[in-house]
Structures are given as structure tokens and as C-alpha cells.
Design a protein around this motif. Structure first.
Motif, PDB file in Angstrom:
ATOM      1  N   GLY A 264       0.799  -1.231   0.000  1.00 35.37           N
ATOM      2  CA  GLY A 264       0.000   0.000   0.000  1.00 35.37           C
ATOM      3  C   GLY A 264       0.817   1.258   0.000  1.00 35.37           C
ATOM      4  O   GLY A 264       0.268   2.338   0.171  1.00 35.37           O
ATOM      5  N   VAL A 265       2.158   1.136  -0.147  1.00 40.36           N
ATOM      6  CA  VAL A 265       3.007   2.319  -0.113  1.00 40.36           C
ATOM      7  C   VAL A 265       3.440   2.640  -1.526  1.00 40.36           C
ATOM      8  O   VAL A 265       3.950   1.757  -2.243  1.00 40.36           O
ATOM      9  N   VAL A 266       3.262   3.877  -1.919  1.00 41.04           N
ATOM     10  CA  VAL A 266       3.624   4.321  -3.265  1.00 41.04           C
ATOM     11  C   VAL A 266       5.132   4.445  -3.340  1.00 41.04           C
ATOM     12  O   VAL A 266       5.773   4.935  -2.403  1.00 41.04           O
ATOM     13  N   PRO A 267       5.751   4.009  -4.472  1.00 40.72           N
ATOM     14  CA  PRO A 267       7.209   4.168  -4.607  1.00 40.72           C
ATOM     15  C   PRO A 267       7.603   5.630  -4.520  1.00 40.72           C
ATOM     16  O   PRO A 267       6.866   6.519  -4.935  1.00 40.72           O
ATOM     17  N   ALA A 268       8.795   5.860  -3.979  1.00 37.90           N
ATOM     18  CA  ALA A 268       9.234   7.230  -3.738  1.00 37.90           C
ATOM     19  C   ALA A 268       9.477   8.004  -5.034  1.00 37.90           C
ATOM     20  O   ALA A 268       9.316   9.212  -5.101  1.00 37.90           O
ATOM     21  N   ASP A 269       9.912   7.305  -6.141  1.00 34.31           N
ATOM     22  CA  ASP A 269      10.227   8.018  -7.384  1.00 34.31           C
ATOM     23  C   ASP A 269       8.985   8.449  -8.158  1.00 34.31           C
ATOM     24  O   ASP A 269       9.094   9.053  -9.213  1.00 34.31           O
ATOM     25  N   THR A 270       7.783   8.078  -7.653  1.00 40.68           N
ATOM     26  CA  THR A 270       6.548   8.482  -8.343  1.00 40.68           C
ATOM     27  C   THR A 270       5.799   9.556  -7.577  1.00 40.68           C
ATOM     28  O   THR A 270       4.669   9.900  -7.930  1.00 40.68           O
ATOM     29  N   LEU A 271       6.395  10.061  -6.532  1.00 39.44           N
ATOM     30  CA  LEU A 271       5.683  11.015  -5.694  1.00 39.44           C
ATOM     31  C   LEU A 271       5.789  12.428  -6.290  1.00 39.44           C
ATOM     32  O   LEU A 271       6.713  13.174  -5.965  1.00 39.44           O
ATOM     33  N   ASP A 272       4.879  12.763  -7.197  1.00 41.16           N
ATOM     34  CA  ASP A 272       4.830  14.115  -7.731  1.00 41.16           C
ATOM     35  C   ASP A 272       3.643  14.879  -7.174  1.00 41.16           C
ATOM     36  O   ASP A 272       3.330  15.964  -7.632  1.00 41.16           O
ATOM     37  N   SER A 273       2.953  14.268  -6.148  1.00 43.27           N
ATOM     38  CA  SER A 273       1.813  14.914  -5.525  1.00 43.27           C
ATOM     39  C   SER A 273       2.188  15.289  -4.091  1.00 43.27           C
ATOM     40  O   SER A 273       2.634  14.433  -3.317  1.00 43.27           O
ATOM     41  N   PRO A 274       2.075  16.541  -3.677  1.00 40.32           N
ATOM     42  CA  PRO A 274       2.394  16.943  -2.295  1.00 40.32           C
ATOM     43  C   PRO A 274       1.585  16.150  -1.273  1.00 40.32           C
ATOM     44  O   PRO A 274       2.077  15.842  -0.183  1.00 40.32           O
ATOM     45  N   THR A 275       0.347  15.857  -1.618  1.00 33.29           N
ATOM     46  CA  THR A 275      -0.492  15.114  -0.680  1.00 33.29           C
ATOM     47  C   THR A 275       0.058  13.713  -0.456  1.00 33.29           C
ATOM     48  O   THR A 275       0.104  13.199   0.685  1.00 33.29           O
ATOM     49  N   LEU A 276       0.488  13.058  -1.563  1.00 37.55           N
ATOM     50  CA  LEU A 276       1.069  11.720  -1.430  1.00 37.55           C
ATOM     51  C   LEU A 276       2.361  11.753  -0.624  1.00 37.55           C
ATOM     52  O   LEU A 276       2.655  10.845   0.166  1.00 37.55           O
ATOM     53  N   VAL A 277       3.153  12.777  -0.792  1.00 40.14           N
ATOM     54  CA  VAL A 277       4.391  12.908  -0.027  1.00 40.14           C
ATOM     55  C   VAL A 277       4.077  13.000   1.461  1.00 40.14           C
ATOM     56  O   VAL A 277       4.707  12.332   2.305  1.00 40.14           O
ATOM     57  N   THR A 278       3.081  13.805   1.803  1.00 43.15           N
ATOM     58  CA  THR A 278       2.702  13.961   3.206  1.00 43.15           C
ATOM     59  C   THR A 278       2.178  12.641   3.777  1.00 43.15           C
ATOM     60  O   THR A 278       2.544  12.217   4.894  1.00 43.15           O
ATOM     61  N   LEU A 279       1.291  11.975   2.998  1.00 40.54           N
ATOM     62  CA  LEU A 279       0.712  10.710   3.466  1.00 40.54           C
ATOM     63  C   LEU A 279       1.790   9.631   3.640  1.00 40.54           C
ATOM     64  O   LEU A 279       1.767   8.850   4.608  1.00 40.54           O
ATOM     65  N   ARG A 280       2.736   9.562   2.721  1.00 41.40           N
ATOM     66  CA  ARG A 280       3.783   8.533   2.810  1.00 41.40           C
ATOM     67  C   ARG A 280       4.679   8.790   4.033  1.00 41.40           C
ATOM     68  O   ARG A 280       5.111   7.871   4.724  1.00 41.40           O
ATOM     69  N   SER A 281       4.954  10.093   4.311  1.00 46.18           N
ATOM     70  CA  SER A 281       5.775  10.416   5.473  1.00 46.18           C
ATOM     71  C   SER A 281       5.050  10.012   6.756  1.00 46.18           C
ATOM     72  O   SER A 281       5.661   9.417   7.665  1.00 46.18           O
ATOM     73  N   GLN A 282       3.743  10.337   6.818  1.00 44.75           N
ATOM     74  CA  GLN A 282       2.963   9.941   7.999  1.00 44.75           C
ATOM     75  C   GLN A 282       2.926   8.411   8.134  1.00 44.75           C
ATOM     76  O   GLN A 282       3.027   7.847   9.244  1.00 44.75           O
ATOM     77  N   TYR A 283       2.771   7.748   6.995  1.00 46.24           N
ATOM     78  CA  TYR A 283       2.670   6.283   7.014  1.00 46.24           C
ATOM     79  C   TYR A 283       3.980   5.662   7.504  1.00 46.24           C
ATOM     80  O   TYR A 283       4.004   4.706   8.303  1.00 46.24           O
ATOM     81  N   SER A 284       5.111   6.198   7.037  1.00 53.61           N
ATOM     82  CA  SER A 284       6.415   5.648   7.428  1.00 53.61           C
ATOM     83  C   SER A 284       6.637   5.824   8.933  1.00 53.61           C
ATOM     84  O   SER A 284       7.117   4.902   9.639  1.00 53.61           O
ATOM     85  N   THR A 285       6.301   7.017   9.446  1.00 55.36           N
ATOM     86  CA  THR A 285       6.479   7.281  10.874  1.00 55.36           C
ATOM     87  C   THR A 285       5.591   6.359  11.701  1.00 55.36           C
ATOM     88  O   THR A 285       6.030   5.756  12.716  1.00 55.36           O
ATOM     89  N   LEU A 286       4.329   6.240  11.313  1.00 53.67           N
ATOM     90  CA  LEU A 286       3.386   5.404  12.050  1.00 53.67           C
ATOM     91  C   LEU A 286       3.760   3.940  11.944  1.00 53.67           C
ATOM     92  O   LEU A 286       3.597   3.153  12.906  1.00 53.67           O
ATOM     93  N   LYS A 287       4.299   3.539  10.787  1.00 52.94           N
ATOM     94  CA  LYS A 287       4.707   2.142  10.590  1.00 52.94           C
ATOM     95  C   LYS A 287       5.856   1.797  11.537  1.00 52.94           C
ATOM     96  O   LYS A 287       5.897   0.703  12.137  1.00 52.94           O
ATOM     97  N   GLN A 288       6.783   2.714  11.720  1.00 51.84           N
ATOM     98  CA  GLN A 288       7.917   2.483  12.612  1.00 51.84           C
ATOM     99  C   GLN A 288       7.431   2.350  14.059  1.00 51.84           C
ATOM    100  O   GLN A 288       7.903   1.477  14.807  1.00 51.84           O
ATOM    101  N   GLN A 289       6.480   3.229  14.433  1.00 51.72           N
ATOM    102  CA  GLN A 289       5.928   3.120  15.793  1.00 51.72           C
ATOM    103  C   GLN A 289       5.214   1.788  15.975  1.00 51.72           C
ATOM    104  O   GLN A 289       5.294   1.172  17.044  1.00 51.72           O
ATOM    105  N   TYR A 290       4.514   1.349  14.961  1.00 51.68           N
ATOM    106  CA  TYR A 290       3.777   0.079  15.057  1.00 51.68           C
ATOM    107  C   TYR A 290       4.754  -1.083  15.253  1.00 51.68           C
ATOM    108  O   TYR A 290       4.519  -1.991  16.068  1.00 51.68           O
TER     109      TYR A 290
END
Length: 456
Positions: A264-290
């Protein structure tokens, strides 16, 4: 038998009767001259030569040296003297419609012999029209031989009024002549103005046709760079290369973004949307906490359950945002493909037009000649409208008064009293002689029982 001696005897015996008739005729003639209202006639001479010169260039009323035309011109002007416009101006300026002499309805004074006057019939005409009719009856216009000299005479009941009315009549006639020229110039100016508007539209259409033909065929001359069509081919090649490069970039982005998503994580080289960048950063942080919580606590730990639910929500949001990004890139992709297709078609069309420039240039020259001809005609009409408009402001009449009207020294009607008396006496004498001879012949015929014998 009736002889000369008998006739003379009859006249001798009726001498008293003849004298009575002569005296009565003289008295009646003198009484007629005293009772009848006098007329005072005044006259003037005017010169009406044809136009001999031009006040402005291209004047509408040009001189005509044809004799027949000159005769018609002077005849028309003679009739114009007693025209309705001239008479109306004269009546209104001199207030003739307020004078009983010209309008019986204006006589409001009562006299002791009014009962003897016949009652005038009811008329629907106003006083001006009645005065115009009476004035026309009193005007006499005569041309002196084959010349341009015209004599005008007019009579009224007052000598000074005859002069005033005649002078006003001449001035009104002059104004009518000037009005004729002014109306001619005005009508011509109106007609030319209407035609001028049509010519202006024609010139505009012709000029627009030249411009439109140039634009449609790209025939604008750009100097050393060649024609528009040649330059368009070069520009379209450049634009087509840029559009093709952009299409390749959009296609690559679309392929990368449409790849399967791992966890469910979008590859980093396809992130041309600011919203996707924000969501992926939140997801990575939350995934590490999990993962840290999962090492310490069990699967049913509340905070771990909550973190797992938040991760699911972020994955769903990233999936939706990815779908929206794909749709946006799809629009860009369609636009890029359409742009490439359009530019290729335009390039092919421009390459075809380059070979047809020579034929189009011939048609363009024909359109330009037509436009120039119409523009020249429009300039001519525009100048003519200005000239006719100026002629409306200039009223020149060739009428010249060579003999001014003067008050008459004596009345024109009735004749002088002495002449009336002599005429009355003579008329009475003749009537007396005829009466005496008729009476004697009547008595002689009755004595002969109305029989007449022929002298042998």
C-alpha cells in the motif's frame, strides 16, 4: 321713305333729349370715377441672365450655352415669380392676409352701406391662401423681347403699398432662386452621403478580404526569414519536438505511478503529488511506531490495535490519492497526445501551403487591386460630399434689379376725371342719337302699319 334730310330733322327735334343723355352720361362717368376705389400700379425691371461662372469647383448648376436650354430656363423663372412659395413669402412678410383689400374676411369695420354688399360664401381656406390668390391676379410678368430683361407690375389701393409689395415680391423671388440651388445641393449631398456609406462598407469589406486572404494563406511578407508558411514549418517542427518530448515524460510518469503498490506504499520516485508525499511520510512514521510496539506488546494491545487501524486508514487515503494522481496524469497524457496529433496535422498542412504560395499570391494581387480601386472611388465621393455640403452654405443668385419700383404719380384705374367726363358725354351723345332715331323709326313703322317699301 327715309332720307338724310329726314334723319337730320329727327335729330334736330330730339336735340334736347340728346343733350340730356350727354349730360347724364358725363355725370354718371364722373360719379363712377369718384365712387370706384382707385388702383395704383407700380412696376420694376429685373435681369435674369443664365449662370456664367462657378463659385466653387465642380458646381452643380453649371452654365448651359444652348439657346433652347436658356429659353426653358428663363421661361421657368417667369413662372416661378408667381409660384406658391414666392406668393406665400410675400403675403406673410407684408401681412397682406390682414388687409381687407386682399382678404375680405379681414374687413371688420361696419359701414352704413354694408347691407348692400353681398354676403361672401363660406370658405375653408385660410386668409393667407385667399390673399395669395388675390395677389396673383394683380401681378403681370412680361419678358422684353428675346432678352433676359423681365418687367413685373403690381397694383394695390395704395401707391406706397404697391412699391413695398413689389419689392418684397422681388426679394421672395430671389430667395426662391437661392433655395432652389440650396435644395439641389442638399439633395445631391444626401444622395452622395447614402452612396458614400455603401462605398465605405465596400471598401471595408475589400480591405478585410485582403487581410483575411493573407491570414488564411499565410502570405504576410516577413523579410529575410521568408514567408509565413516557411516560418510556420520551422516553428511547427520545434513545437512538435517539444510536444513529443513532453508526451514521453507524461507516459513514463503514468507507467511508474500505475505499477503495483507493495504493502500500500507508493514508490518514492513516483511522488509528484504533495499530498502523497505527506501521506507517505505519515505512514512511514506510524509504521515504525507500530513495529516498535509489536516487539514489546501483544497483538491485542489497545495502542497497537489503534496504530494498526491508523495505518489502514493511511493506506486507503494513499490509494485514493494515487487514483486521483493517475486521473490527472491521464488528462495530461490525453492533452499531450492531442497536441502532438494537432501539431503533426498543422505541419503537414503548412508544408502543403508552402507549395501553393505562388498561386495564392496572384489572387492576393487581384484582391489588392480591387481594394485600391474601391478606396480611390470612396475618396472621390468623400471629396464630392464635402463640396456639395459647402454649396449648401453658399447661396448665389444672378438676379439683378435694373429698375427699382417707385410710387406711381397717378392712379392706373379708373382713368382721370376729365377723361371720364369726356367719355361719358360721348357715350351719352351716342346713346341719345340712337334713342331718338330708334323712337322715330318705331313711330314711322307703326304709321305705315308695319309695312316697309323698297326705294325704287
Amino acid at each position: 321713305m327715309i332720307t338724310l334730310a329726314k334723319v337730320l330733322d329727327w335729330l334736330r327735334r330730339g336735340l334736347l333729349i340728346i343733350a340730356v343723355f350727354a349730360l347724364l352720361g358725363g355725370v354718371l362717368a364722373v360719379g363712377f370715377g369718384m365712387v370706384v376705389k382707385p388702383r395704383f400700379a407700380s412696376s420694376m425691371d429685373i435681369l435674369l441672365p443664365p449662370p456664367t461662372g462657378q463659385v466653387v469647383p465642380n458646381e452643380l448648376t453649371t452654365p448651359n450655352i444652348q439657346s433652347d436650354a436658356q429659353i426653358l430656363d428663363i421661361s421657368s423663372k417667369l413662372l416661378l415669380i408667381t409660384s406658391g412659395n414666392v406668393l406665400r413669402r410675400t403675403v406673410e412678410q407684408e401681412n397682406l392676409h390682414q388687409l381687407p383689400e386682399f382678404n375680405a374676411a379681414a374687413d371688420t369695420e361696419e359701414g352704413m352701406f354694408d347691407w348692400l354688399k353681398p354676403t361672401p360664401p363660406a370658405s375653408t381656406d385660410d386668409g393667407v391662401v385667399v390673399a395669395m390668390r388675390n395677389l396673383a391676379k394683380r401681378i403681370k410678368v412680361a419678358r422684353q423681347g428675346g432678352t433676359y430683361l423681365v418687367s413685373i407690375s403690381l397694383w394695390t389701393r395704395d401707391p406706397d403699398r404697391s412699391v413695398a409689395v413689389l419689392s418684397t415680391l422681388a426679394q421672395s423671388f430671389r430667395e426662391e432662386l437661392e433655395a432652389t440651388q440650396t435644395d439641389l445641393a442638399k439633395n445631391a449631398s444626401t444622395a452622395l452621403s447614402n452612396r458614400l456609406e455603401e462605398l465605405r462598407l465596400a471598401v471595408t469589406q475589400a480591405a478585410n478580404a485582403v487581410v483575411q486572404f493573407r491570414q488564411e494563406n499565410n502570405l504576410q511578407n516577413l523579410g529575410g526569414t521568408g514567408s509565413v508558411n516557411i516560418q510556420s514549418v520551422s516553428q511547427l517542427n520545434t513545437l512538435l519536438n517539444e510536444a513529443s518530448s513532453r508526451l514521453s515524460d507524461v507516459q513514463a510518469r503514468y507507467r511508474r505511478l500505475s505499477q503495483p503498490i507493495a504493502d500500500g506504499v507508493v514508490p518514492a520516485d513516483t511522488l509528484d503529488s504533495p499530498t502523497l508525499v505527506t501521506l507517505r511520510s505519515q505512514y512511514s512514521t506510524l509504521k515504525q511506531q507500530y513495529e516498535e510496539l509489536a516487539l514489546t506488546y501483544g497483538a491485542r494491545y489497545p495502542k497497537l490495535v489503534s496504530t494498526r487501524a491508523q495505518l489502514g486508514t493511511l493506506r486507503a487515503e494513499m490509494a485514493r490519492e494515487t487514483e486521483r494522481s493517475l486521473q490527472a496524469i491521464q488528462v495530461d497524457l490525453d492533452q499531450a497526445e492531442n497536441s502532438v496529433t494537432t501539431l503533426r496535422a498543422q505541419l503537414e498542412e503548412a508544408q502543403k501551403r508552402v507549395s501553393t504560395d505562388d498561386n495564392s499570391q496572384v489572387q492576393l494581387q487581384e484582391l489588392e487591386r480591387n481594394s485600391q480601386a474601391k478606396a480611390a472611388l470612396y475618396d472621390t465621393f468623400l471629396k464630392r460630399v464635402g463640396e456639395t455640403s459647402e454649396q449648401q452654405q453658399i447661396s448665389v443668385s444672378n438676379l439683378r434689379i435694373v429698375t427699382e419700383p417707385v410710387p406711381p404719380e397717378k392712379r392706373s384705374w379708373p382713368p382721370p376725371t376729365l377723361l371720364l367726363a369726356v367719355g361719358g358725354v360721348l357715350a351719352g351723345l351716342i346713346l341719345g342719337v340712337v334713342g331718338v332715331l330708334a323712337t322715330r323709326l318705331f313711330l314711322l313703322a307703326r304709321q305705315n302699319n308695319w309695312r316697309f317699301e323698297r326705294a325704287s
